[in-house]
Design an enzyme around this catalytic site. Structure first.
Site, PDB file in Angstrom:
ATOM      1  N   ASN A  16       0.856  -1.182   0.000  1.00  0.00           N
ATOM      2  CA  ASN A  16       0.000   0.000   0.000  1.00  0.00           C
ATOM      3  C   ASN A  16       0.896   1.238   0.000  1.00  0.00           C
ATOM      4  O   ASN A  16       1.666   1.463   0.937  1.00  0.00           O
ATOM      5  CB  ASN A  16      -0.895  -0.038   1.252  1.00  0.00           C
TER       6      ASN A  16
ATOM      7  N   HIS B 244       1.134   5.766   2.060  1.00  0.00           N
ATOM      8  CA  HIS B 244       1.920   6.391   3.128  1.00  0.00           C
ATOM      9  C   HIS B 244       3.071   7.228   2.571  1.00  0.00           C
ATOM     10  O   HIS B 244       3.534   8.159   3.220  1.00  0.00           O
ATOM     11  CB  HIS B 244       2.395   5.312   4.097  1.00  0.00           C
TER      12      HIS B 244
ATOM     13  N   GLU C 135      -8.085   1.000  -4.124  1.00  0.00           N
ATOM     14  CA  GLU C 135      -8.985   1.019  -2.954  1.00  0.00           C
ATOM     15  C   GLU C 135      -9.881   2.234  -3.056  1.00  0.00           C
ATOM     16  O   GLU C 135      -9.384   3.354  -3.288  1.00  0.00           O
ATOM     17  CB  GLU C 135      -8.141   1.182  -1.693  1.00  0.00           C
TER      18      GLU C 135
ATOM     19  N   ARG D 191      -8.836   8.681  -1.600  1.00  0.00           N
ATOM     20  CA  ARG D 191      -9.910   9.075  -0.674  1.00  0.00           C
ATOM     21  C   ARG D 191     -10.676  10.271  -1.209  1.00  0.00           C
ATOM     22  O   ARG D 191     -10.141  11.080  -1.966  1.00  0.00           O
ATOM     23  CB  ARG D 191      -9.305   9.453   0.682  1.00  0.00           C
TER      24      ARG D 191
ATOM     25  N   GLU E 280     -11.277  -9.106   1.570  1.00  0.00           N
ATOM     26  CA  GLU E 280     -10.051  -8.841   2.336  1.00  0.00           C
ATOM     27  C   GLU E 280     -10.474  -8.643   3.782  1.00  0.00           C
ATOM     28  O   GLU E 280     -11.293  -7.770   4.080  1.00  0.00           O
ATOM     29  CB  GLU E 280      -9.341  -7.590   1.803  1.00  0.00           C
TER      30      GLU E 280
ATOM     31  N   HIS F  50      -4.118  -4.739   6.983  1.00  0.00           N
ATOM     32  CA  HIS F  50      -4.227  -3.660   7.968  1.00  0.00           C
ATOM     33  C   HIS F  50      -3.438  -3.977   9.229  1.00  0.00           C
ATOM     34  O   HIS F  50      -3.692  -4.984   9.882  1.00  0.00           O
ATOM     35  CB  HIS F  50      -5.671  -3.326   8.351  1.00  0.00           C
TER      36      HIS F  50
ATOM     37  N   THR G  64      -8.491   3.411   7.641  1.00  0.00           N
ATOM     38  CA  THR G  64      -9.750   2.698   7.467  1.00  0.00           C
ATOM     39  C   THR G  64     -10.071   1.896   8.721  1.00  0.00           C
ATOM     40  O   THR G  64      -9.422   0.892   9.004  1.00  0.00           O
ATOM     41  CB  THR G  64      -9.659   1.771   6.230  1.00  0.00           C
TER      42      THR G  64
ATOM     43  N   ARG H 164      -6.461  13.041   0.863  1.00  0.00           N
ATOM     44  CA  ARG H 164      -5.468  13.392   1.881  1.00  0.00           C
ATOM     45  C   ARG H 164      -4.098  12.785   1.610  1.00  0.00           C
ATOM     46  O   ARG H 164      -3.103  13.257   2.119  1.00  0.00           O
ATOM     47  CB  ARG H 164      -5.950  13.003   3.269  1.00  0.00           C
TER      48      ARG H 164
ATOM     49  N   HIS I 224      -5.177   3.967  -2.262  1.00  0.00           N
ATOM     50  CA  HIS I 224      -6.528   4.370  -1.856  1.00  0.00           C
ATOM     51  C   HIS I 224      -6.713   5.842  -2.215  1.00  0.00           C
ATOM     52  O   HIS I 224      -6.055   6.713  -1.645  1.00  0.00           O
ATOM     53  CB  HIS I 224      -6.649   4.166  -0.338  1.00  0.00           C
TER      54      HIS I 224
HETATM   55  N1  PXP Z   1      -5.903  -2.997   3.147  1.00  0.00           N
HETATM   56  C1  PXP Z   1      -6.792  -1.992   3.218  1.00  0.00           C
HETATM   57  C2  PXP Z   1      -8.152  -2.218   2.607  1.00  0.00           C
HETATM   58  C3  PXP Z   1      -6.473  -0.758   3.822  1.00  0.00           C
HETATM   59  O1  PXP Z   1      -7.384   0.222   3.882  1.00  0.00           O
HETATM   60  C4  PXP Z   1      -5.170  -0.585   4.332  1.00  0.00           C
HETATM   61  C5  PXP Z   1      -4.798   0.712   4.987  1.00  0.00           C
HETATM   62  O2  PXP Z   1      -4.540   1.690   4.106  1.00  0.00           O
HETATM   63  C6  PXP Z   1      -4.271  -1.645   4.226  1.00  0.00           C
HETATM   64  C7  PXP Z   1      -4.666  -2.848   3.646  1.00  0.00           C
HETATM   65  C8  PXP Z   1      -2.868  -1.534   4.713  1.00  0.00           C
HETATM   66  O3  PXP Z   1      -2.846  -1.280   6.092  1.00  0.00           O
HETATM   67  P1  PXP Z   1      -1.499  -0.816   6.783  1.00  0.00           P
HETATM   68  O4  PXP Z   1      -1.119   0.484   6.167  1.00  0.00           O
HETATM   69  O5  PXP Z   1      -1.866  -0.699   8.224  1.00  0.00           O
HETATM   70  O6  PXP Z   1      -0.481  -1.878   6.519  1.00  0.00           O
END
Ligand code: PXP
Length: 251
Positions: free
Chosen positions: A11, A14, A77, A49, A158, A201, A108, A53, A47
């Site tokens: 993901n 970040h 996402e 949003r 998921e 997550h 999320t 952001r 993602h």
């Molecule tokens: N899967 C989904 C659907 C998410 O919303 C996120 C968070 O952005 C992640 C996976 C990855 O989570 P993390 O950043 O905590 O590893």
């Protein structure tokens, strides 16, 4: 190759969060995605949003181009809104993961309430599937949600592993064991009704081992920890270590 190998999706949000803190162009999430693919991730998750952001519209299109160029799946996402469905139908990513979205949340929180919104989620799933996009629903490890996902024909779910990973880090072993049992049970249920199982997550180097031992899980999506760890070891090393732990857990 490890038998029953789990795919790893990175993901990338970040990286965009850090870039947006200064409003400039560095660090570039697309450059990070390229490096991550070269380091061996199986897909890129991003993602977009409603409040933009972290990932911006220009990022999602550039990530789409990159994934096409490098023949890598893009997992888009998004919330279940007309705006996002419109973007997905133009972008045509390999996959869409439908998630709940609230402006006030930091990340999320919780899964999508598919059971309480079968019409809306079912219609979105049908439109995306008709465009050839693999649809995944980000849900809690809960029988009612798995059953609703099955009823609307979702090919993938998921499972939200945030609470499971938090209880492990807090040392709350009774709660952690409950969360593990719930995840194992829900993964088995989904698999039995023909749904492909993913999880994501809050996963880090410790929790990835427990989760990867669940044989029905085919894909993990991990972001925050891998990008944070890259500060200390570099992105390539953080991805390779996660890959090693996933493979080791499956042996
Ligand atoms: N899967 C989904 C659907 C998410 O919303 C996120 C968070 O952005 C992640 C996976 C990855 O989570 P993390 O950043 O905590 O590893």
């Amino acid at each position: 190759m490890t038998p029953n190998r789990i795919r790893l999706g990175l993901n990338i949000d970040h990286v965009a969060t850090v870039r947006n803190a200064r409003g400039g162009s560095a660090p570039d999430p697309v450059r990070a995605a390229r490096q991550a693919i070269e380091a061996g991730v199986d897909g890129i998750t991003a993602h977009l949003r409603e409040d933009r952001r972290h990932v911006l519209d220009k990022d999602i299109w550039a990530l789409g181009d990159l994934c096409n160029e490098l023949n890598t799946p893009l997992n888009f996402e998004m919330a279940v809104t007309d705006e996002m469905i419109g973007i997905a139908l133009k972008l045509k990513p390999h996959a869409v993961c439908l998630v709940p979205e609230r402006r006030q949340e930091r990340t999320t929180e919780g899964g999508l309430d598919v059971a309480g919104n079968t019409d809306q989620v079912g219609e979105a799933t049908a439109r995306l599937k008709a465009a050839g996009i693999r649809v995944s629903l980000f849900i809690a490890a809960d029988a009612a949600q798995v059953s609703a996902a099955s009823d609307i024909g979702a090919p993938v779910v998921e499972f939200h592993t945030g609470a499971l990973c938090d209880t492990w880090r807090a040392g709350e072993m009774t709660l952690f064991n409950d969360e593990m049992r719930r995840l194992e049970w829900a993964a088995n249920l989904a698999h039995e009704v023909g749904i492909e199982v993913h999880a994501g997550h809050g996963i880090d180097y410790d929790t990835v081992s427990f989760i990867s031992k669940i044989s029905q899980i085919r894909e993990l999506n991990i972001g925050h920890f891998l990008i944070g760890e890259a500060i200390f070891t570099g992105l390539n090393a953080s991805i390779r270590r996660m890959r090693y732990l996933m493979d080791a857990a499956r042996l």
